[in-house]
Design a protein around this motif. Sequence first.
Motif, mmCIF file in Angstrom:
data_model
loop_
_atom_site.group_PDB
_atom_site.id
_atom_site.type_symbol
_atom_site.label_atom_id
_atom_site.label_comp_id
_atom_site.label_asym_id
_atom_site.label_seq_id
_atom_site.Cartn_x
_atom_site.Cartn_y
_atom_site.Cartn_z
ATOM 1 N N UNK A 1 0.859 -1.186 0.000
ATOM 2 C CA UNK A 1 0.000 0.000 0.000
ATOM 3 C C UNK A 1 0.894 1.235 0.000
ATOM 4 N N UNK A 2 0.852 1.991 -1.117
ATOM 5 C CA UNK A 2 1.637 3.228 -1.167
ATOM 6 C C UNK A 2 0.703 4.413 -0.920
ATOM 7 N N UNK A 3 1.180 5.359 -0.127
ATOM 8 C CA UNK A 3 0.357 6.534 0.206
ATOM 9 C C UNK A 3 1.133 7.804 -0.123
ATOM 10 N N UNK A 4 0.495 8.681 -0.891
ATOM 11 C CA UNK A 4 1.028 10.010 -1.155
ATOM 12 C C UNK A 4 0.295 10.966 -0.223
ATOM 13 N N UNK A 5 1.046 11.814 0.456
ATOM 14 C CA UNK A 5 0.436 12.659 1.489
ATOM 15 C C UNK A 5 0.735 14.133 1.224
ATOM 16 N N UNK A 6 -0.216 14.974 1.612
ATOM 17 C CA UNK A 6 -0.112 16.412 1.340
ATOM 18 C C UNK A 6 0.770 17.150 2.346
ATOM 19 N N UNK A 7 1.111 16.483 3.477
ATOM 20 C CA UNK A 7 1.888 17.154 4.529
ATOM 21 C C UNK A 7 2.967 16.214 5.071
ATOM 22 N N UNK A 8 3.978 16.808 5.684
ATOM 23 C CA UNK A 8 4.952 16.002 6.410
ATOM 24 C C UNK A 8 4.266 15.329 7.594
#
Length: 138
Positions: free
Chosen positions: A109-116
């Motif tokens: 499961x790869x997750x791209x996130x908008x914040x650190x």
Amino acid sequence: MGLEQCRIIQLPRFQDPSGDLTFIEGTHHIPFDIRRVYYIYGVPAGSQRGAHGHRELQQLIIALSGSFDVVLDDGRSKQCFQMNSPYNGLYVCPMMWRNLVNFSSGAVCMVLASEHYDEADYLRDYDRFLIEARGQET
Ligand code: T46
């Protein structure tokens, strides 16, 4: 923010006899800039991940390999998304409780996130989540 904003985004896919290629550009294919990437793997059968919400974070969740289900809950209703394709991403808006379940063997499961990473953005208590989620409704 509600469940209706969460959706499957079909990502670009270049198919070739030698293999396929998918790419993602922040703000072009997804509605945020990418500030962090993480991935979850080696999940034992029957285990679940998540079980929390985020106040501000936006994410795109992708099954790079194998499959799993993402159950989203905005405090009013729930929806289950079956993730099993590396060219489909699930956009998760803020104030969404998420449970990741039913991992297949070898799932990634790869997750791209908008914040650190910021622990202060997490809502890890469901009752607290409901108070804040319902407080935003008007
Ligand atoms: C989410 C679901 C889908 C970090 O130090 N940096 C990071 O970027 C992340 C994501 C985690 N961590 C640390 C915090 C914990 O000590 O890694 C440990 C495991 O994290 P957590 O228990 O939050 O993992 P999951 O799989 O339950 O949840 C994660 C994300 O935290 C969450 O935002 O939406 O994946």
